[in-house]
Design a protein around this motif. Sequence first.
Motif, PDB file in Angstrom:
ATOM      1  N   ARG A   1       0.848  -1.183   0.000  1.00 38.99           N
ATOM      2  CA  ARG A   1       0.000   0.000   0.000  1.00 38.99           C
ATOM      3  C   ARG A   1       0.890   1.240   0.000  1.00 38.99           C
ATOM      4  O   ARG A   1       1.780   1.360   0.824  1.00 38.99           O
ATOM      5  CB  ARG A   1      -0.899   0.013   1.237  1.00 38.99           C
ATOM      6  CG  ARG A   1      -1.822   1.221   1.302  1.00 38.99           C
ATOM      7  CD  ARG A   1      -2.537   1.287   2.641  1.00 38.99           C
ATOM      8  NE  ARG A   1      -3.481   0.179   2.815  1.00 38.99           N
ATOM      9  CZ  ARG A   1      -4.705   0.159   2.266  1.00 38.99           C
ATOM     10  NH1 ARG A   1      -5.116   1.161   1.519  1.00 38.99           N
ATOM     11  NH2 ARG A   1      -5.496  -0.862   2.471  1.00 38.99           N
ATOM     12  N   ILE A   2       0.649   2.132  -0.951  1.00 40.44           N
ATOM     13  CA  ILE A   2       1.437   3.363  -1.005  1.00 40.44           C
ATOM     14  C   ILE A   2       0.641   4.483  -0.366  1.00 40.44           C
ATOM     15  O   ILE A   2      -0.416   4.861  -0.853  1.00 40.44           O
ATOM     16  CB  ILE A   2       1.782   3.755  -2.456  1.00 40.44           C
ATOM     17  CG1 ILE A   2       2.498   2.601  -3.145  1.00 40.44           C
ATOM     18  CG2 ILE A   2       2.620   5.017  -2.490  1.00 40.44           C
ATOM     19  CD1 ILE A   2       2.806   2.862  -4.604  1.00 40.44           C
ATOM     20  N   GLU A   3       1.140   4.981   0.732  1.00 40.77           N
ATOM     21  CA  GLU A   3       0.458   6.107   1.373  1.00 40.77           C
ATOM     22  C   GLU A   3       1.332   6.717   2.449  1.00 40.77           C
ATOM     23  O   GLU A   3       2.252   6.099   2.958  1.00 40.77           O
ATOM     24  CB  GLU A   3      -0.875   5.668   1.989  1.00 40.77           C
ATOM     25  CG  GLU A   3      -0.699   4.778   3.197  1.00 40.77           C
ATOM     26  CD  GLU A   3      -2.031   4.460   3.886  1.00 40.77           C
ATOM     27  OE1 GLU A   3      -3.081   4.769   3.317  1.00 40.77           O
ATOM     28  OE2 GLU A   3      -1.989   3.907   4.985  1.00 40.77           O
ATOM     29  N   GLY A   4       1.031   7.938   2.767  1.00 37.98           N
ATOM     30  CA  GLY A   4       1.667   8.607   3.887  1.00 37.98           C
ATOM     31  C   GLY A   4       3.101   9.031   3.641  1.00 37.98           C
ATOM     32  O   GLY A   4       3.620   8.917   2.530  1.00 37.98           O
ATOM     33  N   GLY A   5       3.733   9.507   4.697  1.00 37.70           N
ATOM     34  CA  GLY A   5       5.097   9.954   4.594  1.00 37.70           C
ATOM     35  C   GLY A   5       5.236  11.431   4.911  1.00 37.70           C
ATOM     36  O   GLY A   5       4.259  12.106   5.182  1.00 37.70           O
ATOM     37  N   ASN A   6       6.466  11.891   4.918  1.00 35.39           N
ATOM     38  CA  ASN A   6       6.735  13.312   5.144  1.00 35.39           C
ATOM     39  C   ASN A   6       7.065  13.963   3.822  1.00 35.39           C
ATOM     40  O   ASN A   6       8.209  14.056   3.440  1.00 35.39           O
ATOM     41  CB  ASN A   6       7.920  13.507   6.097  1.00 35.39           C
ATOM     42  CG  ASN A   6       7.637  12.929   7.458  1.00 35.39           C
ATOM     43  OD1 ASN A   6       6.507  12.998   7.932  1.00 35.39           O
ATOM     44  ND2 ASN A   6       8.640  12.366   8.074  1.00 35.39           N
ATOM     45  N   PHE A   7       6.058  14.399   3.139  1.00 37.66           N
ATOM     46  CA  PHE A   7       6.366  14.972   1.835  1.00 37.66           C
ATOM     47  C   PHE A   7       5.448  16.151   1.536  1.00 37.66           C
ATOM     48  O   PHE A   7       4.389  16.305   2.133  1.00 37.66           O
ATOM     49  CB  PHE A   7       6.203  13.932   0.731  1.00 37.66           C
ATOM     50  CG  PHE A   7       4.763  13.562   0.472  1.00 37.66           C
ATOM     51  CD1 PHE A   7       4.127  12.621   1.251  1.00 37.66           C
ATOM     52  CD2 PHE A   7       4.052  14.186  -0.539  1.00 37.66           C
ATOM     53  CE1 PHE A   7       2.799  12.304   1.028  1.00 37.66           C
ATOM     54  CE2 PHE A   7       2.726  13.863  -0.771  1.00 37.66           C
ATOM     55  CZ  PHE A   7       2.099  12.912   0.015  1.00 37.66           C
ATOM     56  N   GLU A   8       5.910  16.959   0.638  1.00 37.03           N
ATOM     57  CA  GLU A   8       5.077  17.993   0.061  1.00 37.03           C
ATOM     58  C   GLU A   8       5.190  17.875  -1.440  1.00 37.03           C
ATOM     59  O   GLU A   8       6.227  17.504  -1.966  1.00 37.03           O
ATOM     60  CB  GLU A   8       5.553  19.391   0.492  1.00 37.03           C
ATOM     61  CG  GLU A   8       4.977  19.857   1.815  1.00 37.03           C
ATOM     62  CD  GLU A   8       3.450  19.940   1.802  1.00 37.03           C
ATOM     63  OE1 GLU A   8       2.867  19.924   0.699  1.00 37.03           O
ATOM     64  OE2 GLU A   8       2.865  20.024   2.878  1.00 37.03           O
ATOM     65  N   MET A   9       4.116  18.203  -2.114  1.00 40.29           N
ATOM     66  CA  MET A   9       4.146  18.191  -3.567  1.00 40.29           C
ATOM     67  C   MET A   9       5.007  19.344  -4.071  1.00 40.29           C
ATOM     68  O   MET A   9       5.117  20.376  -3.421  1.00 40.29           O
ATOM     69  CB  MET A   9       2.736  18.340  -4.120  1.00 40.29           C
ATOM     70  CG  MET A   9       1.820  17.204  -3.773  1.00 40.29           C
ATOM     71  SD  MET A   9       2.468  15.626  -4.347  1.00 40.29           S
ATOM     72  CE  MET A   9       2.502  15.909  -6.129  1.00 40.29           C
ATOM     73  N   ALA A  10       5.607  19.161  -5.249  1.00 37.71           N
ATOM     74  CA  ALA A  10       6.398  20.219  -5.862  1.00 37.71           C
ATOM     75  C   ALA A  10       5.541  21.476  -6.001  1.00 37.71           C
ATOM     76  O   ALA A  10       5.986  22.585  -5.761  1.00 37.71           O
ATOM     77  CB  ALA A  10       6.927  19.776  -7.214  1.00 37.71           C
ATOM     78  N   VAL A  11       4.295  21.276  -6.393  1.00 37.40           N
ATOM     79  CA  VAL A  11       3.335  22.379  -6.454  1.00 37.40           C
ATOM     80  C   VAL A  11       2.021  21.860  -5.918  1.00 37.40           C
ATOM     81  O   VAL A  11       1.606  20.753  -6.239  1.00 37.40           O
ATOM     82  CB  VAL A  11       3.125  22.874  -7.895  1.00 37.40           C
ATOM     83  CG1 VAL A  11       1.976  23.868  -7.946  1.00 37.40           C
ATOM     84  CG2 VAL A  11       4.390  23.502  -8.437  1.00 37.40           C
ATOM     85  N   ARG A  12       1.378  22.634  -5.078  1.00 36.80           N
ATOM     86  CA  ARG A  12       0.099  22.226  -4.540  1.00 36.80           C
ATOM     87  C   ARG A  12      -0.936  23.265  -4.924  1.00 36.80           C
ATOM     88  O   ARG A  12      -0.700  24.459  -4.806  1.00 36.80           O
ATOM     89  CB  ARG A  12       0.224  22.120  -3.017  1.00 36.80           C
ATOM     90  CG  ARG A  12      -1.058  21.981  -2.268  1.00 36.80           C
ATOM     91  CD  ARG A  12      -1.506  20.570  -1.989  1.00 36.80           C
ATOM     92  NE  ARG A  12      -0.526  19.573  -1.656  1.00 36.80           N
ATOM     93  CZ  ARG A  12      -0.327  19.104  -0.433  1.00 36.80           C
ATOM     94  NH1 ARG A  12      -0.957  19.609   0.587  1.00 36.80           N
ATOM     95  NH2 ARG A  12       0.512  18.138  -0.241  1.00 36.80           N
TER      96      ARG A  12
END
Length: 157
Positions: free
Chosen positions: A88-99
């Motif tokens: 399952r791919i989910e979560g983490g400490n990330f931000e999108m390049a552009v939101r």
Amino acid sequence: MGRQPLWRRVDFIPQITYFKPTGVPLANLQEIRLSVEEAEAIRLKGLEGLEQEECAQRMNISRTTFSRVLGSARQKMADALLSGKAIRIEGGNFEMAVRRFRCNNGHEWDVPFETMINSPPRFCPTCNTPGIMALWPWGPGWGRDGRGRGHGGGRRW
Ligand SMILES: [Zn+2]
């Protein structure tokens, strides 16, 4: 909580976020959770074929950290593949390049990675309403299991 942890920059979020081997009864199925930044590490190194140095820059992390994220991702994938576990791919400490954000009055605007990290938007820049929400990556096909990933960015995952 103090200051935020390091946010990894991610350019891409997969549309398909669940993989399941055939022939394994659901009751016996074990699941491995791959974070979004681990998936991004696999994408940059394995799919785009970039050098680790370049991958690290793209994700806004040190080469050592990238190496660790990639190693963890590979280990999990190997485990899933060879032991017949679901991923399952989910979560983490990330931000999108552009939101992309939208306010209650229908204004939309893009917020770049650096801004999201340093001072995430709290008001609409056009009408100043605090009623704003991030539109993406919570689009179709993402987060549809509805486990309460509230608005305000993927930070509490
Ligand atoms: Zn507005």
